[in-house]
Structure formats: C-alpha cells, structure tokens
Design a protein around this motif. Structure first.
Motif, PDB file in Angstrom:
ATOM      1  N   ILE A 145     -14.163 125.934 -22.056  1.00 54.63           N
ATOM      2  CA  ILE A 145     -14.570 125.255 -23.285  1.00 54.63           C
ATOM      3  C   ILE A 145     -15.158 126.288 -24.241  1.00 54.63           C
ATOM      4  CG2 ILE A 145     -16.159 123.569 -24.281  1.00 54.63           C
ATOM      5  CD1 ILE A 145     -15.745 121.873 -21.845  1.00 54.63           C
ATOM      6  N   THR A 146     -14.661 126.245 -25.469  1.00 52.33           N
ATOM      7  CA  THR A 146     -15.180 127.132 -26.513  1.00 52.33           C
ATOM      8  C   THR A 146     -15.856 126.286 -27.577  1.00 52.33           C
ATOM      9  OG1 THR A 146     -13.079 127.093 -27.698  1.00 52.33           O
ATOM     10  CG2 THR A 146     -13.416 128.889 -26.139  1.00 52.33           C
ATOM     11  N   TYR A 147     -16.892 126.852 -28.164  1.00 52.07           N
ATOM     12  CA  TYR A 147     -17.634 126.174 -29.225  1.00 52.07           C
ATOM     13  C   TYR A 147     -17.564 127.026 -30.481  1.00 52.07           C
ATOM     14  CZ  TYR A 147     -21.454 124.702 -32.170  1.00 52.07           C
ATOM     15  OH  TYR A 147     -22.189 124.297 -33.242  1.00 52.07           O
ATOM     16  N   ARG A 148     -17.369 126.372 -31.606  1.00 47.81           N
ATOM     17  CA  ARG A 148     -17.407 127.065 -32.893  1.00 47.81           C
ATOM     18  C   ARG A 148     -18.220 126.220 -33.861  1.00 47.81           C
ATOM     19  NH1 ARG A 148     -12.159 129.819 -34.106  1.00 47.81           N
ATOM     20  NH2 ARG A 148     -13.156 130.342 -36.079  1.00 47.81           N
ATOM     21  N   SER A 149     -19.114 126.873 -34.580  1.00 50.21           N
ATOM     22  CA  SER A 149     -19.829 126.147 -35.631  1.00 50.21           C
ATOM     23  C   SER A 149     -18.993 126.219 -36.908  1.00 50.21           C
ATOM     24  CB  SER A 149     -21.219 126.745 -35.855  1.00 50.21           C
ATOM     25  OG  SER A 149     -21.117 128.083 -36.261  1.00 50.21           O
ATOM     26  N   VAL A 150     -19.083 125.168 -37.684  1.00 48.46           N
ATOM     27  CA  VAL A 150     -18.281 125.057 -38.901  1.00 48.46           C
ATOM     28  C   VAL A 150     -19.099 125.559 -40.079  1.00 48.46           C
ATOM     29  CG1 VAL A 150     -17.125 123.433 -40.444  1.00 48.46           C
ATOM     30  CG2 VAL A 150     -17.015 123.099 -37.972  1.00 48.46           C
ATOM     31  N   ASP A 151     -18.480 126.428 -40.878  1.00 52.97           N
ATOM     32  CA  ASP A 151     -19.113 126.939 -42.093  1.00 52.97           C
ATOM     33  C   ASP A 151     -18.067 126.871 -43.209  1.00 52.97           C
ATOM     34  OD1 ASP A 151     -20.942 128.108 -43.826  1.00 52.97           O
ATOM     35  OD2 ASP A 151     -20.416 130.157 -43.207  1.00 52.97           O
ATOM     36  N   ASN A 152     -17.796 125.652 -43.672  1.00 50.92           N
ATOM     37  CA  ASN A 152     -16.755 125.403 -44.680  1.00 50.92           C
ATOM     38  C   ASN A 152     -15.388 125.912 -44.240  1.00 50.92           C
ATOM     39  OD1 ASN A 152     -18.413 124.085 -46.544  1.00 50.92           O
ATOM     40  ND2 ASN A 152     -19.144 126.041 -47.359  1.00 50.92           N
ATOM     41  N   ASN A 153     -15.138 125.943 -42.924  1.00 63.96           N
ATOM     42  CA  ASN A 153     -13.850 126.423 -42.421  1.00 63.96           C
ATOM     43  C   ASN A 153     -13.275 125.505 -41.335  1.00 63.96           C
ATOM     44  OD1 ASN A 153     -15.778 127.081 -40.488  1.00 63.96           O
ATOM     45  ND2 ASN A 153     -14.932 129.110 -40.072  1.00 63.96           N
ATOM     46  N   LEU A 154     -13.557 124.221 -41.430  1.00 65.47           N
ATOM     47  CA  LEU A 154     -13.103 123.271 -40.418  1.00 65.47           C
ATOM     48  C   LEU A 154     -11.580 123.290 -40.275  1.00 65.47           C
ATOM     49  CD1 LEU A 154     -13.677 120.999 -38.377  1.00 65.47           C
ATOM     50  CD2 LEU A 154     -13.521 119.392 -40.279  1.00 65.47           C
ATOM     51  N   ASN A 155     -10.858 123.242 -41.387  1.00 68.60           N
ATOM     52  CA  ASN A 155      -9.400 123.228 -41.315  1.00 68.60           C
ATOM     53  C   ASN A 155      -8.856 124.495 -40.665  1.00 68.60           C
ATOM     54  OD1 ASN A 155      -9.123 120.682 -42.414  1.00 68.60           O
ATOM     55  ND2 ASN A 155      -9.030 121.453 -44.514  1.00 68.60           N
ATOM     56  N   GLN A 156      -9.469 125.627 -40.959  1.00 72.34           N
ATOM     57  CA  GLN A 156      -9.031 126.890 -40.369  1.00 72.34           C
ATOM     58  C   GLN A 156      -9.238 126.875 -38.844  1.00 72.34           C
ATOM     59  OE1 GLN A 156     -11.167 130.329 -41.759  1.00 72.34           O
ATOM     60  NE2 GLN A 156     -10.212 131.680 -40.256  1.00 72.34           N
ATOM     61  N   ILE A 157     -10.391 126.400 -38.398  1.00 70.91           N
ATOM     62  CA  ILE A 157     -10.687 126.344 -36.959  1.00 70.91           C
ATOM     63  C   ILE A 157      -9.718 125.396 -36.253  1.00 70.91           C
ATOM     64  CG2 ILE A 157     -12.382 125.623 -35.228  1.00 70.91           C
ATOM     65  CD1 ILE A 157     -14.577 126.537 -37.214  1.00 70.91           C
ATOM     66  N   LEU A 158      -9.513 124.212 -36.825  1.00 65.47           N
ATOM     67  CA  LEU A 158      -8.603 123.249 -36.211  1.00 65.47           C
ATOM     68  C   LEU A 158      -7.167 123.773 -36.196  1.00 65.47           C
ATOM     69  CD1 LEU A 158     -10.003 119.871 -37.589  1.00 65.47           C
ATOM     70  CD2 LEU A 158     -10.421 120.949 -35.369  1.00 65.47           C
ATOM     71  N   SER A 159      -6.772 124.500 -37.214  1.00 69.51           N
ATOM     72  CA  SER A 159      -5.432 125.100 -37.243  1.00 69.51           C
ATOM     73  C   SER A 159      -5.278 126.142 -36.145  1.00 69.51           C
ATOM     74  CB  SER A 159      -5.161 125.758 -38.598  1.00 69.51           C
ATOM     75  OG  SER A 159      -5.070 124.803 -39.603  1.00 69.51           O
ATOM     76  N   GLU A 160      -6.315 126.948 -35.927  1.00 66.38           N
ATOM     77  CA  GLU A 160      -6.266 127.959 -34.860  1.00 66.38           C
ATOM     78  C   GLU A 160      -6.120 127.311 -33.489  1.00 66.38           C
ATOM     79  OE1 GLU A 160      -9.731 130.453 -35.153  1.00 66.38           O
ATOM     80  OE2 GLU A 160      -9.212 131.094 -37.184  1.00 66.38           O
ATOM     81  N   VAL A 161      -6.879 126.235 -33.269  1.00 65.08           N
ATOM     82  CA  VAL A 161      -6.806 125.534 -31.986  1.00 65.08           C
ATOM     83  C   VAL A 161      -5.421 124.930 -31.794  1.00 65.08           C
ATOM     84  CG1 VAL A 161      -7.705 123.584 -30.658  1.00 65.08           C
ATOM     85  CG2 VAL A 161      -9.285 125.076 -31.885  1.00 65.08           C
ATOM     86  N   GLU A 162      -4.902 124.307 -32.831  1.00 63.89           N
ATOM     87  CA  GLU A 162      -3.584 123.696 -32.734  1.00 63.89           C
ATOM     88  C   GLU A 162      -2.493 124.748 -32.557  1.00 63.89           C
ATOM     89  OE1 GLU A 162      -1.590 120.964 -35.859  1.00 63.89           O
ATOM     90  OE2 GLU A 162      -2.881 119.716 -34.588  1.00 63.89           O
ATOM     91  N   LYS A 163      -2.653 125.892 -33.196  1.00 63.54           N
ATOM     92  CA  LYS A 163      -1.682 126.986 -33.047  1.00 63.54           C
ATOM     93  C   LYS A 163      -1.620 127.439 -31.591  1.00 63.54           C
ATOM     94  CE  LYS A 163      -0.765 131.704 -34.469  1.00 63.54           C
ATOM     95  NZ  LYS A 163      -1.373 132.906 -34.985  1.00 63.54           N
ATOM     96  N   LEU A 164      -2.786 127.570 -30.943  1.00 65.47           N
ATOM     97  CA  LEU A 164      -2.813 127.963 -29.530  1.00 65.47           C
ATOM     98  C   LEU A 164      -2.104 126.933 -28.658  1.00 65.47           C
ATOM     99  CD1 LEU A 164      -6.477 129.282 -29.219  1.00 65.47           C
ATOM    100  CD2 LEU A 164      -4.381 130.641 -29.176  1.00 65.47           C
ATOM    101  N   THR A 165      -2.253 125.668 -28.987  1.00 66.13           N
ATOM    102  CA  THR A 165      -1.589 124.610 -28.227  1.00 66.13           C
ATOM    103  C   THR A 165      -0.078 124.702 -28.377  1.00 66.13           C
ATOM    104  OG1 THR A 165      -3.479 123.147 -28.503  1.00 66.13           O
ATOM    105  CG2 THR A 165      -1.386 122.123 -27.918  1.00 66.13           C
TER     106      THR A 165
END
Length: 183
Positions: free
Chosen positions: A78-98
């Motif tokens: 499990i990885t944790y990331r805090s959001v700093d006006n970059n929610l879409n970028q983080i979710l895109s990275e996670v989805e890209k890995l999938t």
C-alpha cells in the motif's frame, strides 16, 4: 519351454478378465481458508482501516504499508500520497500502472466504490491472467489523500492455480476499503 510360456500367458489373460475395470472418479482440489476476522489498524498516518487477523502489517516510511499473508505467500503493498492540487495526476499514475498489465492480462475489470458519508471514493481493479499483480485498488477522499494498493504473490504468475487465494484476499481488500477512515 514354448508350451509353458503360452500356457502362462493364457492363464494370465483368462485370470485378468475376471473383474471389470472401472475408471477412477475425477478428483478436485479443496482449499479451505480460515474465516476472516478483522482488527482496526491505527497508524501515525492520515488514515486507518481494518485488516484481517491472518495478515501481518508492517508500516514503512511515508505512511506506506506492507500487509503480508505468510500462509498464502502473498503481500499487499500500500502506498500513500498526499494531494497538493495534483489529484488527477496521481490517479492517472495509479491507473497507468494498472493498465501496463494489458499485455499479459486476459481481462481487467474496474469496480467503483463510493461512500459519501466517509468521503471514500475508489476503484478496485481485478486483473485476470498470468500477470504480476491480480488485484490493484485506489482510494481517495478527493481532497487531501490517495491510497493505492497492489497484491503480489511470491511465485511465478499462474492465474488458474492462485484464483482461490486471490478471491480470499480480494474479500479482505474490499473490507479494508470499506472501513477506511480519513483523519
């Protein structure tokens, strides 16, 4: 000598014809896993959730976790990331890995999850096929926090062989997601 050999062969043939040969019934593998009980885990992190008592939780730096299932030879990272006006970028990275698994995956199913009361929004990805990780998930409060997780087995991927273990751990991952609370 020839007569005794022929007589022996005839005796064996007639003796073996006395009983009817029946095919053996098909055997099926039965796997029995213990019923899950859950324990609330509180970390010095902006989240908490319940984990199966069959698992060993090992906290890492940056609020990352390793949830091990030693009897199944599997781990949920499990990885944790805090959001700093970059929610879409983080979710895109996670989805890209999938979706990097599409090369070897037979099917990738995305199951959405939403709990408005607790502000928990996520997706569980069930990946069928001989891939490195058959379950991945992401959860967010859509403001400050993102948790992502992936299930790994300590073996060469053979989907047909590990499906029962995947389904057992999937149930625990769904429970984990349903019990997430943001701090």
């Amino acid at each position: 000598m020839k007569k005794s050999l022929i007589l022996l062969l005839l005796l064996l043939v007639f003796h073996s014809c006395g009983t009817e040969t029946l095919p053996k019934p098909k055997s099926y593998l039965t796997l029995q896993y213990p019923n899950s009980t859950y324990v609330k885990q509180n970390f010095n992190c902006p989240y908490s959730f319940e984990v199966s008592s069959q698992a060993i939780v090992e906290p890492k730096d940056n609020c990352w976790l390793k949830i091990e299932y030693p009897h199944l030879k599997a781990t949920v990272h499990i990885t944790y990331r805090s959001v700093d006006n970059n929610l879409n970028q983080i979710l895109s990275e996670v989805e890209k890995l999938t979706f990097e698994h599409t090369v070897k995956a037979d099917v990738i199913n995305a199951i959405p999850y939403e709990n408005l009361e607790k502000r928990v929004f996520g997706k569980l990805y069930s990946i069928q096929g001989d891939v490195a990780t058959n379950i991945q998930f992401r959860v967010t409060d859509s403001v400050k926090n993102v948790l992502a997780g992936a299930l790994y087995f300590y073996t060469k991927p053979n989907y047909d062989s590990i499906v029962p273990a995947i389904k057992y751990i999937e149930k625990d991952i769904i429970h984990l997601v349903e019990t997430i609370e943001w701090k």
